[in-house]
Scaffold this motif. Structure first.
Motif, mmCIF file in Angstrom:
data_model
loop_
_atom_site.group_PDB
_atom_site.id
_atom_site.type_symbol
_atom_site.label_atom_id
_atom_site.label_comp_id
_atom_site.label_asym_id
_atom_site.label_seq_id
_atom_site.Cartn_x
_atom_site.Cartn_y
_atom_site.Cartn_z
ATOM 1 N N THR A 43 -54.093 51.766 -9.381
ATOM 2 C CA THR A 43 -54.958 51.678 -8.088
ATOM 3 C C THR A 43 -56.038 50.405 -8.365
ATOM 4 N N LYS A 92 -57.382 65.147 -1.491
ATOM 5 C CA LYS A 92 -57.405 64.295 -2.191
ATOM 6 C C LYS A 92 -56.971 64.762 -3.596
ATOM 7 N N THR A 118 -53.649 63.906 -5.814
ATOM 8 C CA THR A 118 -54.092 63.180 -7.049
ATOM 9 C C THR A 118 -53.404 64.255 -8.264
ATOM 10 N N GLU A 177 -58.738 53.461 -3.260
ATOM 11 C CA GLU A 177 -57.473 53.756 -4.335
ATOM 12 C C GLU A 177 -56.090 53.249 -3.582
ATOM 13 N N ASN A 210 -52.219 53.565 0.642
ATOM 14 C CA ASN A 210 -53.303 53.937 -0.304
ATOM 15 C C ASN A 210 -53.649 55.751 -0.354
ATOM 16 N N MET A 211 -54.467 56.230 -1.109
ATOM 17 C CA MET A 211 -54.797 57.529 -1.188
ATOM 18 C C MET A 211 -54.921 58.371 0.345
#
Length: 77
Positions: free
Chosen positions: A51, A31, A35, A56, A19-20
């Protein structure tokens, strides 16, 4: 954002980040930065993913072209 940070994010993404949050922690970037890097790689068609959930979580990840790109630039073997 320098190229080394971008390549580190892409390398971590390539090797399979859940995940993020994991991605930003391992790459030591914000982040917003992560992104932006992933969006640019997606726009160049190096990666594809979707996602889900608030955290996410990455799904349907495709990194075939990213692997070739990272090998070409001697980032991975």
């Amino acid at each position: 954002m320098d190229d080394n940070k971008s390549l580190e994010v892409l390398k971590i993404f390539y090797y399979g980040c859940k995940n993020m949050t994991d991605l930003t922690t391992k790459a030591k970037v914000s982040k917003v930065e992560a992104t932006e890097i992933l969006k640019n790689a997606r726009d160049c068609k190096l990666i594809a993913y979707s996602t889900k959930y608030y955290g996410e979580v990455f799904e349907n990840v495709r990194t075939t072209k990213l692997g070739a790109y990272l090998r070409k630039h001697n980032i991975i073997e």
